[in-house]
Scaffold this motif. Structure first.
Motif, short mmCIF file in Angstrom:
data_model
loop_
_atom_site.label_atom_id
_atom_site.label_comp_id
_atom_site.label_asym_id
_atom_site.label_seq_id
_atom_site.Cartn_x
_atom_site.Cartn_y
_atom_site.Cartn_z
N ILE A 41 0.85 -1.19 0.00
CA ILE A 41 0.00 0.00 0.00
C ILE A 41 0.89 1.24 0.00
O ILE A 41 1.91 1.27 0.69
N THR A 42 0.51 2.23 -0.77
CA THR A 42 1.25 3.49 -0.80
C THR A 42 0.57 4.53 0.08
O THR A 42 -0.63 4.76 -0.04
N LEU A 43 1.34 5.12 0.97
CA LEU A 43 0.85 6.22 1.80
C LEU A 43 1.60 7.49 1.39
O LEU A 43 2.80 7.62 1.64
N ILE A 44 0.90 8.39 0.72
CA ILE A 44 1.50 9.65 0.31
C ILE A 44 1.57 10.59 1.51
O ILE A 44 0.55 10.86 2.15
N VAL A 45 2.76 11.05 1.82
CA VAL A 45 2.96 12.05 2.87
C VAL A 45 3.34 13.35 2.16
O VAL A 45 4.41 13.44 1.58
N PRO A 46 2.46 14.35 2.16
CA PRO A 46 2.69 15.55 1.36
C PRO A 46 3.62 16.57 1.99
O PRO A 46 3.49 17.77 1.76
N PHE A 47 4.58 16.08 2.77
CA PHE A 47 5.56 16.95 3.42
C PHE A 47 6.93 16.27 3.38
O PHE A 47 7.00 15.05 3.18
N THR A 83 -0.35 20.44 -0.91
CA THR A 83 -1.31 20.30 -2.01
C THR A 83 -0.75 19.47 -3.16
O THR A 83 -1.52 18.85 -3.90
N VAL A 84 0.56 19.44 -3.32
CA VAL A 84 1.16 18.63 -4.39
C VAL A 84 0.88 17.15 -4.14
O VAL A 84 0.43 16.42 -5.03
N GLY A 85 1.14 16.71 -2.93
CA GLY A 85 0.88 15.31 -2.58
C GLY A 85 -0.59 14.98 -2.56
O GLY A 85 -1.01 13.90 -3.00
N VAL A 100 -3.48 9.02 1.74
CA VAL A 100 -2.70 10.23 1.96
C VAL A 100 -2.88 10.67 3.41
O VAL A 100 -3.95 10.52 3.99
N MET A 101 -1.79 11.22 3.99
CA MET A 101 -1.86 11.75 5.35
C MET A 101 -2.17 13.23 5.29
O MET A 101 -1.35 14.04 4.84
N LEU A 102 -3.36 13.57 5.71
CA LEU A 102 -3.78 14.97 5.74
C LEU A 102 -3.19 15.63 6.98
O LEU A 102 -3.17 15.06 8.06
#
Length: 334
Positions: A41-47, A83-85, A100-102
């Motif tokens: 599973i992919t977890l996008i961290v936008p930072f 916002t990119v992630g 994604v981690m908000l």
């Protein structure tokens, strides 16, 4: 035993066909839930790596991977307050293999940047909240030796006719918004000196170039313990166990004041409910684990599970509340 012809005839019945049509999605959904997850599973961290959102994500993902028997791979995609992630996650297939981690800055980004290319409410489904990140009001004890609480800071700001400076991690950062809210309800003024990131702001705070700041706990805790900074208030509604003697803003004359940055797990809209339910259950279990709680606390964050429904309500409330602060104070990051 019924013959093939009799079975075929029975399926011609409108009632039987309708029942079969209702049953098939249930069977398909059950089969999908049993098979998921069949791959990492992919977890996008936008930072960027190393920040509180990234570190908290890695701690929780590692624990959940064990229960799910699949790796959760962290994919850092930083930029523009997350916002990119988030945009990348919104475009991902809703198949249960991308989350994604908000974080609070991403939730509020559309207020500050304008259109982001996605709708944080329509394009995502909440899975659950993950952590709270307390925000601390700190001062340089050499610059403001007599300021030991919120009322003292307000008195100092008023005595200087609104010329007293404060800093933050940048225009529109949570520290900036929290200070502006405090200024409004406290009826005083201070001048904002924004920096490009928390680290340089804290460095100049320690150096005495600016005297005060609302910062996340992660960035200032070591300096508070070393005596280089003085914590005079906690922004959240409750005191922080790592600094139990520091009173909340609410305790210092502002009942109901509660400013807490937080993080939550989201999935692309359309992700099967069976996956959301399973992921949320595993998240709840992971956050209840004492080892996970201790690891989160060691980096200044605190385990804070909420259900998907509760997380959705919190998103909407914070979006509206801080959006008003942004509009009322004409804050922008464009």
């Amino acid at each position: 035993m019924a013959s093939f012809s009799s079975l075929r005839s029975s399926l011609r019945s409108p009632v039987r066909r309708a029942l079969l049509a209702l049953a098939l999605p249930l069977v398909t959904g059950t089969a999908f839930a049993q098979a998921w997850p069949a791959k990492p599973i992919t977890l996008i961290v936008p930072f960027p790596p190393g920040g509180p959102t990234d570190v908290a994500s890695r701690i929780v993902a590692q624990k959940m991977s064990i229960a799910l028997k699949q790796n959760i791979v962290i994919d850092n995609r930083s930029g523009a307050s997350g916002t990119v992630g988030a945009a990348a996650a919104a475009r991902a297939a809703p198949d249960g293999y991308t989350f994604v981690m908000l974080a609070t800055p991403t939730l509020l980004a559309s207020h500050l940047y304008g259109p982001t290319g996605y709708d944080i409410f329509k394009n995502f489904t909440p899975v659950g909240s993950v952590y709270d990140l307390p925000i601390m009001l700190v001062v340089n004890p050499k610059s403001l030796p007599d300021v030991t609480g919120v009322q003292g800071l307000i008195a100092k700001a008023k005595a200087e006719g609104g010329k007293l400076n404060y800093t933050s991690a940048g225009a529109g950062s949570f520290g900036h918004l929290t200070t502006e809210q405090l200024k409004t309800i406290g009826k005083f003024d201070m001048q904002h000196v924004p920096y490009r990131g928390s680290a340089p702001a804290v460095t100049d705070l320690i150096g005495g170039q600016v005297p005060a700041m609302f910062s996340d706990l992660v960035g200032v805790l070591p300096h508070i313990k070393a005596g280089k900074l003085r914590a005079i208030a906690v922004g959240s509604g409750q005191r922080v166990s790592l600094l139990p003697d520091v009173k909340t803003v609410a305790e210092q004359g502002f009942p109901g004041f509660d400013a807490t940055s937080w993080g939550g797990l989201l999935a692309p809209a359309g992700t099967p409910k069976e996956v959301i339910d399973r992921m949320s259950a595993e998240l709840k279990t992971a956050l209840a684990d004492k080892e996970v709680q201790d690891k989160l606390q060691s980096v200044g964050t605190f385990s804070a599970y909420r259900t998907p429904e509760q997380t959705g309500v919190r998103m909407r409330e914070d979006f509206e509340r801080w959006g008003k602060v942004i509009r009322d104070n004409h804050i922008t990051n464009q």
